[in-house]
Design an enzyme around this catalytic site. Structure first.
Site, PDB file in Angstrom:
ATOM      1  N   CYS A  99       0.808  -1.226   0.000  1.00 33.16           N
ATOM      2  CA  CYS A  99       0.000   0.000   0.000  1.00 33.16           C
ATOM      3  C   CYS A  99       0.841   1.276   0.000  1.00 33.16           C
ATOM      4  O   CYS A  99       0.301   2.368  -0.160  1.00 33.16           O
ATOM      5  CB  CYS A  99      -0.944  -0.002   1.197  1.00 33.16           C
ATOM      6  SG  CYS A  99      -2.018  -1.453   1.230  1.00 33.16           S
ATOM      7  N   HIS A 392      -9.161   2.785  -2.314  1.00 34.84           N
ATOM      8  CA  HIS A 392      -7.733   2.497  -2.151  1.00 34.84           C
ATOM      9  C   HIS A 392      -7.209   1.577  -3.253  1.00 34.84           C
ATOM     10  O   HIS A 392      -7.061   0.378  -3.049  1.00 34.84           O
ATOM     11  CB  HIS A 392      -7.520   1.870  -0.768  1.00 34.84           C
ATOM     12  CG  HIS A 392      -6.123   1.433  -0.489  1.00 34.84           C
ATOM     13  ND1 HIS A 392      -5.009   2.137  -0.893  1.00 34.84           N
ATOM     14  CD2 HIS A 392      -5.649   0.332   0.170  1.00 34.84           C
ATOM     15  CE1 HIS A 392      -3.921   1.499  -0.489  1.00 34.84           C
ATOM     16  NE2 HIS A 392      -4.283   0.404   0.144  1.00 34.84           N
ATOM     17  N   CYS A 422       0.342   2.759   6.411  1.00 34.94           N
ATOM     18  CA  CYS A 422       0.748   1.399   6.741  1.00 34.94           C
ATOM     19  C   CYS A 422       0.755   0.598   5.448  1.00 34.94           C
ATOM     20  O   CYS A 422       0.229   1.034   4.429  1.00 34.94           O
ATOM     21  CB  CYS A 422      -0.223   0.774   7.736  1.00 34.94           C
ATOM     22  SG  CYS A 422      -1.925   0.692   7.106  1.00 34.94           S
TER      23      CYS A 422
END
Length: 436
Positions: A99, A392, A422
């Site tokens: 991510c 996302h 994160c």
């Protein structure tokens, strides 16, 4: 303890971010259904260059990322160069940091700028949760390789006879950590329990995210950083994120059942990020190169930090680990920041990191620091909403956050901003940005 590390070239040039752009983000199997990430990447880079009016030959490097990679296009960066009319000699390579992938892409281009090997580059990422590499079982894969080596039809039939019906079932991409087997939502449940984060707190943060994102769109704050796209069958434009629930109420969130721990859990589909398709990119240059071209930078990269922790327990604490390091390298404190933008993978994860940034005990006993990083001021935090609302697309989120934060800093007259996330594998990323 680290010291301040100025991000400048050998000539003293700052690292300028001159522009940024993204596609609208689309929930899985909606507006971008059937469009692979490489095509989304081409869309955004092509439009970014067209809007910036920067000659293609000025861009000397493109670093791009994709988390859910397609076997037929393993180097998405090079495919973007070849598919957008960029100079064919442009250096291009791909990165992956889950991510935090576009954080890594930005850092790589910045390092090339500081080393003096380039003066301008593009960084970004794209992902599609609608076009996935659907695989086959391990047994079928092995037999297919053996069949390719078999010499006779009889040998091939004998190999196929070993298969059972279950071996023929398609295998979608794993949604769990390779090393632990834990899903991201399982880790979010761990964090909710470890840090005493209630369902009500999670739902409230998710609701806040959607309300602020909806307001940002309504006020026109995102218009200059999100392009209009046309997807097959090319009848309707798609220009705004389609996950944002501007009309939802807190009562709506309370209706959903837990998605991971069905009996005792608090993490739901509504207080988590959805699977999303999209792409985002930024153009970076040395400050002097931007001046030569008559470009006014959006802002500057002041510092960055990447961290890693164990994956078995509460592994989504990347912001709590990477933020103090990035601030230290920038020579700043949390109180010096005008904006804080934290990736909202889950409301539980976000609230846990906020809690630990203000924890003296965590700073002392875990980080080995004398004092807590600082209490997060709600008036500075995710002021335009976050990933729970926008969605996302894994590799694109960092570039979205960077562009969004710099635009908002400029609207507020400048200052410093933090973007932090994160990532799978216990990874963390943080960057300090500056706008004038």
């Amino acid at each position: 303890m680290s010291q301040a590390l100025p991000l400048v070239t050998r000539q003293g040039d700052r690292i300028a971010i001159v522009s940024g752009l993204r596609t609208p983000f689309a929930r899985q199997a909606t507006a971008f259904h059937g469009i692979p990430a490489v095509e989304l990447g081409k869309m955004v880079v092509g439009e970014l260059l067209a809007r910036s009016e920067i000659p293609a030959e000025v861009i000397e490097q493109l670093v791009f990322g994709q988390v859910v990679q397609m076997p037929e296009a393993p180097n998405i960066a090079r495919e973007i160069v070849l598919g957008t009319g960029m100079n064919v000699h442009t250096d291009a390579y791909s990165v992956s940091r889950a991510c935090a992938t576009s954080f890594q892409a930005v850092a790589n281009v910045a390092e090339s700028l500081m080393a003096g090997t380039i003066r301008a580059g593009i960084a970004g990422g794209a992902d599609s949760s609608s076009v996935l590499p659907i695989g086959v079982s391990k047994k079928l894969a092995r037999i297919l390789v053996d069949v390719n080596k078999a010499r006779t039809t009889g040998q091939k039939l004998k190999l196929f006879s070993r298969l059972r019906l279950r071996d023929l079932m398609p295998v979608p991409p794993a949604v769990a950590e390779y090393s632990t087997g834990l899903r991201m939502g399982d880790t979010a449940e761990q964090m909710a329990k470890t840090y005493g984060i209630t369902r009500e707190q999670q739902d409230a943060l998710a609701h806040r995210s959607h309300q602020r994102a909806a307001q940002a769109w309504a006020e026109g704050k995102l218009a200059d950083e999100v392009m209009t796209t046309y997807a097959p069958p090319y009848k309707e434009p798609f220009s705004e994120d389609n996950n944002i629930r501007g009309n939802s109420t807190l009562a709506d969130y309370a209706k959903l059942r837990p998605a991971f721990d069905r009996q005792h859990g608090t993490v739901t589909a509504a207080n988590s990020t959805p699977l999303t398709d999209g792409a985002a990119a930024v153009i970076l240059m040395t400050e002097s190169r931007a001046k030569e071209l008559g470009l006014a930078p959006l802002g500057y990269l002041r510092s960055y930090a990447f961290t890693a922790i164990d994956v078995w327990q509460d592994m989504l604490l990347g912001p709590a680990w990477s933020t103090p390091l990035a601030l230290e390298r920038a020579g700043l404190t949390l109180a010096d920041l005008s904006l804080i933008d934290m990736h909202e993978a889950f409301a539980a994860q976000t609230l846990a990191n906020i809690q630990l940034l203000g924890s003296e005990r965590f700073a002392r006993d875990v980080l080995g620091r004398a004092h807590a990083t600082g209490e997060v001021d709600d008036s500075k935090f995710n002021v335009l909403g976050g990933s729970i609302a926008y969605g996302h697309p894994f590799a694109a989120t960092g570039a979205r956050m960077i562009t969004q934060t710099l635009h908002e800093l400029r609207r507020r007259g400048g200052g410093f901003g933090l973007v932090t996330a994160c990532a799978a594998g216990g990874l963390g990323a943080a960057m300090v940005l500056e706008a004038e």
